[in-house]
Motif scaffolding. Structure first.
Motif, PDB file in Angstrom:
ATOM      1  N   ILE A  12       0.851  -1.186   0.000  1.00 27.92           N
ATOM      2  CA  ILE A  12       0.000   0.000   0.000  1.00 27.92           C
ATOM      3  C   ILE A  12       0.886   1.235   0.000  1.00 27.92           C
ATOM      4  O   ILE A  12       1.691   1.436   0.911  1.00 27.92           O
ATOM      5  CB  ILE A  12      -0.927  -0.001   1.235  1.00 27.92           C
ATOM      6  CG1 ILE A  12      -1.752  -1.294   1.255  1.00 27.92           C
ATOM      7  CG2 ILE A  12      -1.824   1.228   1.224  1.00 27.92           C
ATOM      8  CD1 ILE A  12      -2.543  -1.507   2.519  1.00 27.92           C
ATOM      9  N   ILE A  14       1.230   5.013   0.557  1.00 28.86           N
ATOM     10  CA  ILE A  14       0.500   5.985   1.361  1.00 28.86           C
ATOM     11  C   ILE A  14       1.405   7.172   1.682  1.00 28.86           C
ATOM     12  O   ILE A  14       2.632   7.020   1.712  1.00 28.86           O
ATOM     13  CB  ILE A  14      -0.043   5.321   2.640  1.00 28.86           C
ATOM     14  CG1 ILE A  14      -1.094   6.158   3.286  1.00 28.86           C
ATOM     15  CG2 ILE A  14       1.033   5.001   3.609  1.00 28.86           C
ATOM     16  CD1 ILE A  14      -2.226   5.354   3.834  1.00 28.86           C
ATOM     17  N   HIS A  45       6.170   9.578   0.289  1.00 24.59           N
ATOM     18  CA  HIS A  45       5.312   8.417   0.505  1.00 24.59           C
ATOM     19  C   HIS A  45       6.116   7.264   1.108  1.00 24.59           C
ATOM     20  O   HIS A  45       7.340   7.230   1.014  1.00 24.59           O
ATOM     21  CB  HIS A  45       4.692   7.947  -0.813  1.00 24.59           C
ATOM     22  CG  HIS A  45       3.659   8.874  -1.340  1.00 24.59           C
ATOM     23  ND1 HIS A  45       3.968  10.075  -1.933  1.00 24.59           N
ATOM     24  CD2 HIS A  45       2.312   8.780  -1.362  1.00 24.59           C
ATOM     25  CE1 HIS A  45       2.858  10.672  -2.315  1.00 24.59           C
ATOM     26  NE2 HIS A  45       1.835   9.911  -1.962  1.00 24.59           N
ATOM     27  N   ARG A  60      -7.462   0.651   3.157  1.00 23.55           N
ATOM     28  CA  ARG A  60      -8.018   1.173   1.902  1.00 23.55           C
ATOM     29  C   ARG A  60      -9.257   2.027   2.167  1.00 23.55           C
ATOM     30  O   ARG A  60      -9.441   3.079   1.556  1.00 23.55           O
ATOM     31  CB  ARG A  60      -8.372   0.030   0.956  1.00 23.55           C
ATOM     32  CG  ARG A  60      -8.880   0.482  -0.396  1.00 23.55           C
ATOM     33  CD  ARG A  60      -9.399  -0.684  -1.204  1.00 23.55           C
ATOM     34  NE  ARG A  60     -10.531  -1.349  -0.578  1.00 23.55           N
ATOM     35  CZ  ARG A  60     -11.801  -0.924  -0.692  1.00 23.55           C
ATOM     36  NH1 ARG A  60     -12.078   0.163  -1.365  1.00 23.55           N
ATOM     37  NH2 ARG A  60     -12.777  -1.588  -0.096  1.00 23.55           N
ATOM     38  N   HIS A  63      -8.148   5.340   4.076  1.00 23.71           N
ATOM     39  CA  HIS A  63      -7.305   6.206   3.248  1.00 23.71           C
ATOM     40  C   HIS A  63      -7.638   5.949   1.774  1.00 23.71           C
ATOM     41  O   HIS A  63      -6.906   5.240   1.077  1.00 23.71           O
ATOM     42  CB  HIS A  63      -5.826   5.933   3.521  1.00 23.71           C
ATOM     43  CG  HIS A  63      -5.449   6.097   4.954  1.00 23.71           C
ATOM     44  ND1 HIS A  63      -5.146   7.313   5.513  1.00 23.71           N
ATOM     45  CD2 HIS A  63      -5.362   5.200   5.966  1.00 23.71           C
ATOM     46  CE1 HIS A  63      -4.871   7.165   6.795  1.00 23.71           C
ATOM     47  NE2 HIS A  63      -5.006   5.885   7.093  1.00 23.71           N
ATOM     48  N   CYS A  66      -5.041   6.012  -1.296  1.00 23.71           N
ATOM     49  CA  CYS A  66      -3.864   5.134  -1.370  1.00 23.71           C
ATOM     50  C   CYS A  66      -3.937   4.246  -2.607  1.00 23.71           C
ATOM     51  O   CYS A  66      -4.994   4.016  -3.180  1.00 23.71           O
ATOM     52  CB  CYS A  66      -3.750   4.289  -0.108  1.00 23.71           C
ATOM     53  SG  CYS A  66      -5.014   3.020   0.063  1.00 23.71           S
TER      54      CYS A  66
END
Length: 73
Positions: A12, A14, A45, A60, A63, A66
């Motif tokens: 992921i 982010i 990130h 998910r 956020h 993402c």
């Protein structure tokens, strides 16, 4: 269509500023999964790697901006 086998790793992408919230939530919940953070190629990130599909889905949802990559092992 690929099916879920349990051997997938969820990566992921982010924002660095949001990663702290995820780590704190993971620690407070005492999650029974590994959570790995690494520096991303995208500036500002980080990449969070985990195998828990339920917790990855929670990230998910919390956020929505993402990006998720699913790697088969």
């Amino acid at each position: 269509m690929d099916t879920y086998t349990g051997n997938e790793v969820f990566q992921i992408l982010i924002k660095k500023s949001e990663a702290r919230d995820i780590v704190e939530d993971w620690a407070e919940r005492n999650m029974d999964c590994d959570l790995r953070l690494r520096k991303a190629k995208t500036r500002g990130h980080v990449v969070i790697e985990l195998k828990d599909v339920v917790y990855a889905n929670n990230i998910r949802i919390w956020h929505p901006g993402c990006q998720i990559e699913i790697k088969k092992q």
